[in-house]
Design a protein around this motif. Structure first.
Motif, PDB file in Angstrom:
ATOM      1  N   TRP A  20       0.846  -1.183   0.000  1.00  0.00           N
ATOM      2  CA  TRP A  20       0.000   0.000   0.000  1.00  0.00           C
ATOM      3  C   TRP A  20       0.884   1.235   0.000  1.00  0.00           C
ATOM      4  CZ3 TRP A  20      -4.350  -1.033   4.112  1.00  0.00           C
ATOM      5  CH2 TRP A  20      -5.234  -1.974   3.603  1.00  0.00           C
ATOM      6  N   LEU A  21       1.893   1.250   0.852  1.00  0.00           N
ATOM      7  CA  LEU A  21       2.806   2.395   0.917  1.00  0.00           C
ATOM      8  C   LEU A  21       4.196   1.966   0.474  1.00  0.00           C
ATOM      9  CD1 LEU A  21       1.690   4.057   4.271  1.00  0.00           C
ATOM     10  CD2 LEU A  21       1.244   4.849   1.963  1.00  0.00           C
ATOM     11  N   GLY A  22       4.960   1.424   1.398  1.00  0.00           N
ATOM     12  CA  GLY A  22       6.333   1.083   1.081  1.00  0.00           C
ATOM     13  C   GLY A  22       6.589  -0.396   0.873  1.00  0.00           C
ATOM     14  N   GLY A  23       5.605  -1.245   1.122  1.00  0.00           N
ATOM     15  CA  GLY A  23       5.775  -2.673   0.918  1.00  0.00           C
ATOM     16  C   GLY A  23       6.363  -3.417   2.093  1.00  0.00           C
ATOM     17  N   VAL A  24       6.627  -2.712   3.206  1.00  0.00           N
ATOM     18  CA  VAL A  24       7.248  -3.350   4.366  1.00  0.00           C
ATOM     19  C   VAL A  24       6.313  -4.402   4.959  1.00  0.00           C
ATOM     20  CG1 VAL A  24       8.135  -2.954   6.694  1.00  0.00           C
ATOM     21  CG2 VAL A  24       8.695  -1.353   4.871  1.00  0.00           C
ATOM     22  N   CYS A  25       5.072  -4.054   5.217  1.00  0.00           N
ATOM     23  CA  CYS A  25       4.119  -5.004   5.808  1.00  0.00           C
ATOM     24  C   CYS A  25       3.858  -6.177   4.866  1.00  0.00           C
ATOM     25  CB  CYS A  25       2.809  -4.311   6.154  1.00  0.00           C
ATOM     26  SG  CYS A  25       2.977  -3.088   7.473  1.00  0.00           S
ATOM     27  N   GLY A  26       3.762  -5.895   3.568  1.00  0.00           N
ATOM     28  CA  GLY A  26       3.566  -6.960   2.592  1.00  0.00           C
ATOM     29  C   GLY A  26       4.740  -7.925   2.555  1.00  0.00           C
ATOM     30  N   GLY A  27       5.944  -7.393   2.678  1.00  0.00           N
ATOM     31  CA  GLY A  27       7.138  -8.239   2.693  1.00  0.00           C
ATOM     32  C   GLY A  27       7.215  -9.108   3.931  1.00  0.00           C
ATOM     33  N   ILE A  28       6.881  -8.534   5.086  1.00  0.00           N
ATOM     34  CA  ILE A  28       6.869  -9.310   6.330  1.00  0.00           C
ATOM     35  C   ILE A  28       5.799 -10.393   6.257  1.00  0.00           C
ATOM     36  CG2 ILE A  28       6.363  -9.175   8.807  1.00  0.00           C
ATOM     37  CD1 ILE A  28       7.681  -6.371   8.734  1.00  0.00           C
ATOM     38  N   ALA A  29       4.629 -10.044   5.738  1.00  0.00           N
ATOM     39  CA  ALA A  29       3.543 -11.018   5.613  1.00  0.00           C
ATOM     40  C   ALA A  29       3.944 -12.156   4.681  1.00  0.00           C
ATOM     41  CB  ALA A  29       2.286 -10.329   5.099  1.00  0.00           C
ATOM     42  N   ALA A  30       4.579 -11.837   3.564  1.00  0.00           N
ATOM     43  CA  ALA A  30       5.001 -12.871   2.617  1.00  0.00           C
ATOM     44  C   ALA A  30       6.040 -13.798   3.239  1.00  0.00           C
ATOM     45  CB  ALA A  30       5.548 -12.235   1.348  1.00  0.00           C
ATOM     46  N   LYS A  31       6.975 -13.236   3.999  1.00  0.00           N
ATOM     47  CA  LYS A  31       8.033 -14.043   4.610  1.00  0.00           C
ATOM     48  C   LYS A  31       7.468 -15.054   5.606  1.00  0.00           C
ATOM     49  CE  LYS A  31      11.903 -15.461   6.319  1.00  0.00           C
ATOM     50  NZ  LYS A  31      12.453 -16.638   5.734  1.00  0.00           N
ATOM     51  N   PHE A  32       6.492 -14.622   6.400  1.00  0.00           N
ATOM     52  CA  PHE A  32       5.954 -15.487   7.448  1.00  0.00           C
ATOM     53  C   PHE A  32       4.658 -16.167   7.062  1.00  0.00           C
ATOM     54  CE2 PHE A  32       8.673 -12.546   9.875  1.00  0.00           C
ATOM     55  CZ  PHE A  32       9.519 -13.477  10.452  1.00  0.00           C
ATOM     56  N   GLY A  33       4.192 -15.965   5.834  1.00  0.00           N
ATOM     57  CA  GLY A  33       2.979 -16.612   5.371  1.00  0.00           C
ATOM     58  C   GLY A  33       1.724 -16.099   6.062  1.00  0.00           C
ATOM     59  N   LEU A  34       1.722 -14.822   6.415  1.00  0.00           N
ATOM     60  CA  LEU A  34       0.584 -14.224   7.101  1.00  0.00           C
ATOM     61  C   LEU A  34      -0.255 -13.402   6.134  1.00  0.00           C
ATOM     62  CD1 LEU A  34       2.483 -12.936  10.263  1.00  0.00           C
ATOM     63  CD2 LEU A  34       1.023 -14.952  10.119  1.00  0.00           C
ATOM     64  N   ASN A  35      -1.441 -13.079   6.560  1.00  0.00           N
ATOM     65  CA  ASN A  35      -2.306 -12.199   5.802  1.00  0.00           C
ATOM     66  C   ASN A  35      -1.752 -10.777   5.896  1.00  0.00           C
ATOM     67  OD1 ASN A  35      -4.367 -10.488   4.915  1.00  0.00           O
ATOM     68  ND2 ASN A  35      -5.961 -11.841   5.694  1.00  0.00           N
ATOM     69  N   PRO A  36      -1.535 -10.087   4.772  1.00  0.00           N
ATOM     70  CA  PRO A  36      -0.994  -8.726   4.820  1.00  0.00           C
ATOM     71  C   PRO A  36      -1.858  -7.760   5.638  1.00  0.00           C
ATOM     72  CG  PRO A  36      -0.899  -9.562   2.588  1.00  0.00           C
ATOM     73  CD  PRO A  36      -1.664 -10.560   3.396  1.00  0.00           C
ATOM     74  N   LEU A  37      -3.168  -7.965   5.644  1.00  0.00           N
ATOM     75  CA  LEU A  37      -4.027  -7.087   6.439  1.00  0.00           C
ATOM     76  C   LEU A  37      -3.756  -7.235   7.934  1.00  0.00           C
ATOM     77  CD1 LEU A  37      -7.425  -7.325   4.543  1.00  0.00           C
ATOM     78  CD2 LEU A  37      -5.824  -5.416   4.604  1.00  0.00           C
ATOM     79  N   LEU A  38      -3.451  -8.445   8.374  1.00  0.00           N
ATOM     80  CA  LEU A  38      -3.122  -8.666   9.780  1.00  0.00           C
ATOM     81  C   LEU A  38      -1.829  -7.941  10.143  1.00  0.00           C
ATOM     82  CD1 LEU A  38      -3.531 -10.116  12.509  1.00  0.00           C
ATOM     83  CD2 LEU A  38      -2.225 -12.023  11.549  1.00  0.00           C
ATOM     84  N   VAL A  39      -0.831  -8.039   9.299  1.00  0.00           N
ATOM     85  CA  VAL A  39       0.444  -7.365   9.559  1.00  0.00           C
ATOM     86  C   VAL A  39       0.249  -5.851   9.556  1.00  0.00           C
ATOM     87  CG1 VAL A  39       2.813  -7.039   8.747  1.00  0.00           C
ATOM     88  CG2 VAL A  39       1.753  -9.296   8.619  1.00  0.00           C
ATOM     89  N   ARG A  40      -0.567  -5.348   8.639  1.00  0.00           N
ATOM     90  CA  ARG A  40      -0.847  -3.900   8.613  1.00  0.00           C
ATOM     91  C   ARG A  40      -1.563  -3.454   9.885  1.00  0.00           C
ATOM     92  NH1 ARG A  40      -2.198  -5.256   2.900  1.00  0.00           N
ATOM     93  NH2 ARG A  40      -0.352  -4.625   1.738  1.00  0.00           N
ATOM     94  N   LEU A  41      -2.492  -4.273  10.360  1.00  0.00           N
ATOM     95  CA  LEU A  41      -3.198  -3.959  11.598  1.00  0.00           C
ATOM     96  C   LEU A  41      -2.228  -3.909  12.777  1.00  0.00           C
ATOM     97  CD1 LEU A  41      -5.858  -3.484  13.130  1.00  0.00           C
ATOM     98  CD2 LEU A  41      -6.025  -5.966  13.362  1.00  0.00           C
ATOM     99  N   LEU A  42      -1.337  -4.880  12.856  1.00  0.00           N
ATOM    100  CA  LEU A  42      -0.339  -4.885  13.930  1.00  0.00           C
ATOM    101  C   LEU A  42       0.577  -3.670  13.828  1.00  0.00           C
ATOM    102  CD1 LEU A  42       0.552  -8.687  14.004  1.00  0.00           C
ATOM    103  CD2 LEU A  42      -0.801  -7.398  15.676  1.00  0.00           C
ATOM    104  N   MET A  43       0.916  -3.267  12.607  1.00  0.00           N
ATOM    105  CA  MET A  43       1.763  -2.089  12.432  1.00  0.00           C
ATOM    106  C   MET A  43       1.021  -0.827  12.870  1.00  0.00           C
ATOM    107  SD  MET A  43       4.721  -0.931  11.717  1.00  0.00           S
ATOM    108  CE  MET A  43       5.554  -2.286  10.943  1.00  0.00           C
ATOM    109  N   LEU A  44      -0.274  -0.745  12.575  1.00  0.00           N
ATOM    110  CA  LEU A  44      -1.054   0.409  13.026  1.00  0.00           C
ATOM    111  C   LEU A  44      -1.098   0.482  14.553  1.00  0.00           C
ATOM    112  CD1 LEU A  44      -4.042   0.476  10.527  1.00  0.00           C
ATOM    113  CD2 LEU A  44      -2.208   2.158  10.765  1.00  0.00           C
ATOM    114  N   ILE A  45      -1.209  -0.668  15.201  1.00  0.00           N
ATOM    115  CA  ILE A  45      -1.177  -0.699  16.667  1.00  0.00           C
ATOM    116  C   ILE A  45       0.193  -0.232  17.158  1.00  0.00           C
ATOM    117  CG2 ILE A  45      -1.220  -2.236  18.676  1.00  0.00           C
ATOM    118  CD1 ILE A  45      -3.377  -3.857  17.126  1.00  0.00           C
ATOM    119  N   ALA A  46       1.258  -0.658  16.476  1.00  0.00           N
ATOM    120  CA  ALA A  46       2.606  -0.224  16.858  1.00  0.00           C
ATOM    121  C   ALA A  46       2.774   1.283  16.657  1.00  0.00           C
ATOM    122  CB  ALA A  46       3.660  -0.984  16.053  1.00  0.00           C
TER     123      ALA A  46
END
Length: 83
Positions: A20-46
């Motif tokens: 969506w922005l820089g691809g950081v959350c998408g890259g982390i999600a791809a590495k760990f096999g997670l849903n990118p929306l979940l990683v984005r949500l965790l990043m928003l909490i952070a």
């Protein structure tokens, strides 16, 4: 600086194509096999935590390589800063 860039390229993380922005959350999600929306949500909490979320994301955005192995920090510093 070239050894630093080489070690960053050796990391198993790449900024993902699903971005969506820089691809950081998408890259982390791809590495760990997670849903990118979940990683984005965790990043928003952070981001709600003072400094930690914003600084972490900014550093990751600067040093994580793209899919083509280019590193934004390397581009910003330019060829004059490379050895």
């Amino acid at each position: 600086m070239e050894p630093v860039y080489d070690s960053l390229r050796a990391l198993p993380f790449r900024r993902g194509p699903e971005r969506w922005l820089g691809g950081v959350c998408g890259g982390i999600a791809a590495k760990f096999g997670l849903n990118p929306l979940l990683v984005r949500l965790l990043m928003l909490i952070a981001f709600a935590l003072p400094v930690i979320g914003w600084v972490t994301y900014l550093v990751a955005w600067l040093v994580l390589p793209w899919q083509d192995n280019s590193i934004p920090l390397e581009r910003v510093l330019g060829p004059g800063m490379r050895r």
